[in-house]
Design a protein around this motif. Structure first.
Motif, mmCIF file in Angstrom:
data_model
loop_
_atom_site.group_PDB
_atom_site.id
_atom_site.type_symbol
_atom_site.label_atom_id
_atom_site.label_comp_id
_atom_site.label_asym_id
_atom_site.label_seq_id
_atom_site.Cartn_x
_atom_site.Cartn_y
_atom_site.Cartn_z
ATOM 1 N N ASP A 37 122.022 -9.735 -36.569
ATOM 2 C CA ASP A 37 121.644 -10.717 -37.496
ATOM 3 C C ASP A 37 120.067 -11.091 -37.435
ATOM 4 O O ASP A 37 119.737 -11.694 -36.330
ATOM 5 N N LEU A 38 119.229 -10.662 -38.594
ATOM 6 C CA LEU A 38 117.905 -10.772 -38.286
ATOM 7 C C LEU A 38 117.262 -12.434 -38.330
ATOM 8 O O LEU A 38 116.048 -12.494 -38.164
ATOM 9 N N SER A 39 118.197 -13.249 -38.459
ATOM 10 C CA SER A 39 117.827 -14.652 -38.326
ATOM 11 C C SER A 39 118.170 -15.241 -37.025
ATOM 12 O O SER A 39 117.927 -16.453 -36.894
ATOM 13 N N VAL A 40 118.485 -14.471 -36.099
ATOM 14 C CA VAL A 40 118.913 -14.636 -34.820
ATOM 15 C C VAL A 40 117.811 -13.966 -33.648
ATOM 16 O O VAL A 40 117.754 -12.586 -34.159
ATOM 17 N N ASP A 41 117.471 -14.635 -32.745
ATOM 18 C CA ASP A 41 116.650 -13.924 -31.866
ATOM 19 C C ASP A 41 117.290 -12.557 -31.321
ATOM 20 O O ASP A 41 118.379 -12.450 -31.247
ATOM 21 N N LEU A 42 116.564 -11.428 -31.202
ATOM 22 C CA LEU A 42 117.232 -10.170 -30.830
ATOM 23 C C LEU A 42 118.084 -10.386 -29.519
ATOM 24 O O LEU A 42 117.461 -10.722 -28.273
ATOM 25 N N TYR A 57 109.947 -9.791 -36.094
ATOM 26 C CA TYR A 57 111.162 -9.058 -35.677
ATOM 27 C C TYR A 57 111.278 -7.563 -35.523
ATOM 28 O O TYR A 57 111.745 -7.036 -34.602
ATOM 29 N N ILE A 58 110.738 -6.855 -36.457
ATOM 30 C CA ILE A 58 110.695 -5.422 -36.684
ATOM 31 C C ILE A 58 110.084 -4.819 -35.346
ATOM 32 O O ILE A 58 110.698 -3.905 -34.649
ATOM 33 N N ALA A 59 108.878 -5.263 -35.013
ATOM 34 C CA ALA A 59 108.347 -4.646 -33.906
ATOM 35 C C ALA A 59 109.112 -4.638 -32.480
ATOM 36 O O ALA A 59 108.985 -3.755 -31.718
ATOM 37 N N ASP A 60 109.697 -5.942 -32.305
ATOM 38 C CA ASP A 60 110.559 -6.066 -31.304
ATOM 39 C C ASP A 60 111.697 -5.199 -31.257
ATOM 40 O O ASP A 60 112.347 -4.778 -30.129
ATOM 41 N N MET A 61 112.294 -5.296 -32.376
ATOM 42 C CA MET A 61 113.498 -4.338 -32.636
ATOM 43 C C MET A 61 113.024 -2.695 -32.318
ATOM 44 O O MET A 61 113.883 -2.197 -31.603
ATOM 45 N N PHE A 62 112.008 -2.280 -32.821
ATOM 46 C CA PHE A 62 111.453 -0.797 -32.422
ATOM 47 C C PHE A 62 111.369 -1.025 -30.950
ATOM 48 O O PHE A 62 111.983 0.041 -30.447
ATOM 49 N N PRO A 71 103.669 -12.684 -31.995
ATOM 50 C CA PRO A 71 103.267 -14.127 -31.541
ATOM 51 C C PRO A 71 103.874 -14.261 -30.220
ATOM 52 O O PRO A 71 103.380 -15.192 -29.460
ATOM 53 N N THR A 72 104.921 -13.569 -29.748
ATOM 54 C CA THR A 72 105.412 -13.929 -28.338
ATOM 55 C C THR A 72 105.434 -12.383 -27.579
ATOM 56 O O THR A 72 106.550 -12.036 -27.392
ATOM 57 N N PRO A 73 104.207 -12.227 -27.095
ATOM 58 C CA PRO A 73 104.308 -10.884 -26.197
ATOM 59 C C PRO A 73 105.053 -10.943 -25.299
ATOM 60 O O PRO A 73 105.509 -11.797 -24.504
ATOM 61 N N ASP A 74 105.726 -9.692 -24.955
ATOM 62 C CA ASP A 74 106.770 -9.235 -23.893
ATOM 63 C C ASP A 74 108.039 -10.547 -24.074
ATOM 64 O O ASP A 74 108.466 -10.478 -22.669
ATOM 65 N N SER A 75 108.177 -10.967 -24.944
ATOM 66 C CA SER A 75 109.330 -11.839 -24.888
ATOM 67 C C SER A 75 110.151 -11.703 -26.463
ATOM 68 O O SER A 75 109.365 -11.385 -27.441
ATOM 69 N N LEU A 76 111.415 -11.975 -26.189
ATOM 70 C CA LEU A 76 112.247 -11.732 -27.415
ATOM 71 C C LEU A 76 112.502 -13.398 -28.070
ATOM 72 O O LEU A 76 113.169 -13.442 -29.194
ATOM 73 N N SER A 77 111.937 -14.316 -27.364
ATOM 74 C CA SER A 77 112.158 -15.598 -27.795
ATOM 75 C C SER A 77 111.398 -16.008 -29.177
ATOM 76 O O SER A 77 110.034 -15.328 -29.238
ATOM 77 N N GLY A 78 111.969 -16.320 -30.159
ATOM 78 C CA GLY A 78 111.380 -16.667 -31.516
ATOM 79 C C GLY A 78 111.291 -15.369 -32.338
ATOM 80 O O GLY A 78 110.534 -15.186 -33.277
ATOM 81 N N THR A 79 111.824 -14.201 -32.281
ATOM 82 C CA THR A 79 111.849 -13.010 -32.656
ATOM 83 C C THR A 79 112.787 -13.218 -34.231
ATOM 84 O O THR A 79 112.583 -12.659 -35.253
#
Length: 399
Positions: A310-315, A362-367, A340-348
């Motif tokens: 669910d892309l509306s929820v943090d990874l 979202y996409i960058a952290d998903m990758f 904007p949140t380096p090395d963290s999934l908070s706020g993705t």
């Protein structure tokens, strides 16, 4: 293990298994892009991405590449193109809306003496049917199909060229300079990194090169897709007068003359203005709910193993070991612009899918989180379905 974390401990697909695949040729990509049926074309696109992903991974040590993710994104888009579940989602949101319930009850009171009671007993169902029939879901489908084709005919073409190229510098020279949407600077950089990933023996360096290349292709792709994503989200239009006409067709049974008599009775009872007001309120609320349904579809991505993002929820995932701490200066520089949140999934969590920076976060952290998932290379369709779609037919079964 949380949902969405399946496969996180894997290091990628088995290179020996991947090496058995023959990559699609440029002519095949062009033939698929020219297919007139958007439903069959989407299925062929998804399967072609699968073959491209496996062919490139066989050269880069089994790690995920952009095509690996494109398989499952295209498969998800196929549901929107085929309008699967979208109408049901609209109906569910309408049924569960207190505001819609109030308006339906107002409609029932307005039409009580002009419409048979047994018809009004099913007013809620009739309203949902009317809204779905006028909501322009076909416009959402068309925008999704156009975006699916737009990305494939450019980016899949370059992956096919890259896999067939003997000289990477000559290959990159054919890519247009400049920024997206027209320039292909990010693609040129990405394919240079994919090439470096085929030659390095350092596993961490390879993982970071692949991640960087994937994000660069993703940034190019998402920039190019901006008009289609906006069109899909803005596609649903619920016109009050069209909705009223459809409602009256469904609520006023009988032939044209009988319907005219019943509508005349509504007017004589002084309830036509009240009917207009009620339908206007219904159209306003329906427009919001239909767009919410479309957004839900665009912001959902099913992965192998039953994972649904669910892309509306943090990874709900973690970074794989090789990418837990990053060192590549080019990768860090790009992430500084998109994450904007380096090395963290908070706020993705993406709040507005029409917003490019929101999507890219979202996409960058998903990758990064799913870079080592070997099951992303699983086939999206059965062998029988592949035979059917390759022959230009829509296969049976779950797609």
């Amino acid at each position: 293990m949380e949902k969405g974390q399946a496969g996180m401990s894997q290091t990628g697909a088995d290179v020996h298994d991947l090496g058995e695949d023959i990559p699609p040729l440029l002519e095949e990509v062009e033939r698929i892009a020219a297919h007139a049926d958007p439903v069959v074309r989407n299925l062929q696109i998804t399967h072609c991405y699968h073959r491209l992903a496996r062919a490139l991974a066989a050269r880069t040590g089994g790690g995920s590449n952009w095509c690996t993710f494109a398989v499952w994104a295209s498969k998800q888009v196929g549901q929107t193109i085929r309008q699967e579940d979208l109408a049901r989602t609209v109906g569910r949101l309408l049924q569960n809306s207190p505001e819609v319930t109030v308006v339906v009850e107002e409609l029932v009171r307005t039409l009580r003496r002009a419409v048979p009671a047994d018809v009004l007993d099913h007013a809620h169902k009739t309203v949902r049917q009317a809204v779905v029939s006028v909501a322009r879901l076909d416009a959402v489908s068309a925008a999704s199909a156009q975006g699916n084709l737009k990305v494939f005919e450019e980016i899949a073409r370059e992956f096919a060229r890259f896999l067939a190229a003997a000289d990477v510098e000559e290959f990159c020279a054919a890519l247009r300079p400049g920024e997206p949407p027209e320039g292909q600077r990010y693609l040129r950089q990405a394919f240079t990194r994919y090439h470096r990933a085929t030659t390095t023996l350092d596993h961490k360096q390879r993982a970071e090169l692949l991640l960087l290349a994937n994000i660069e292709v993703g940034l190019h792709e998402q920039t190019r897709l901006q008009p289609e994503i906006t069109a899909a989200l803005q596609g649903p239009v619920v016109d009050p007068r069209e909705l009223e006409s459809r409602l009256l067709d469904l609520l006023l049974p009988g032939n044209r003359f009988v319907r005219w008599l019943r509508l005349t009775l509504v007017t004589l009872l002084g309830r036509r203005t009240a009917l207009h007001r009620a339908v206007d309120r219904l159209a306003d609320r329906a427009r919001v709910l239909v767009r919410r349904a479309v957004t839900e579809h665009l912001m959902t991505m099913a992965l192998p193993g039953g994972d649904v993002l669910d892309l509306s929820v943090d990874l709900p995932a973690t970074f794989p070991p090789l990418l837990a701490e990053l060192a590549d200066p080019d990768l860090l520089a790009l992430l500084a612009t998109v994450d904007p949140t380096p090395d963290s999934l908070s706020g993705t969590a993406a709040r507005d899918w029409s917003d490019l920076p929101d999507r890219m976060h979202y996409i960058a952290d998903m990758f990064r989180c799913h870079a080592a998932r070997g099951d992303l290379f699983d086939p999206p369709f059965t062998a029988t379905q592949v035979d059917e779609l390759t022959a230009g037919r829509k296969p049976g079964g779950e797609l």
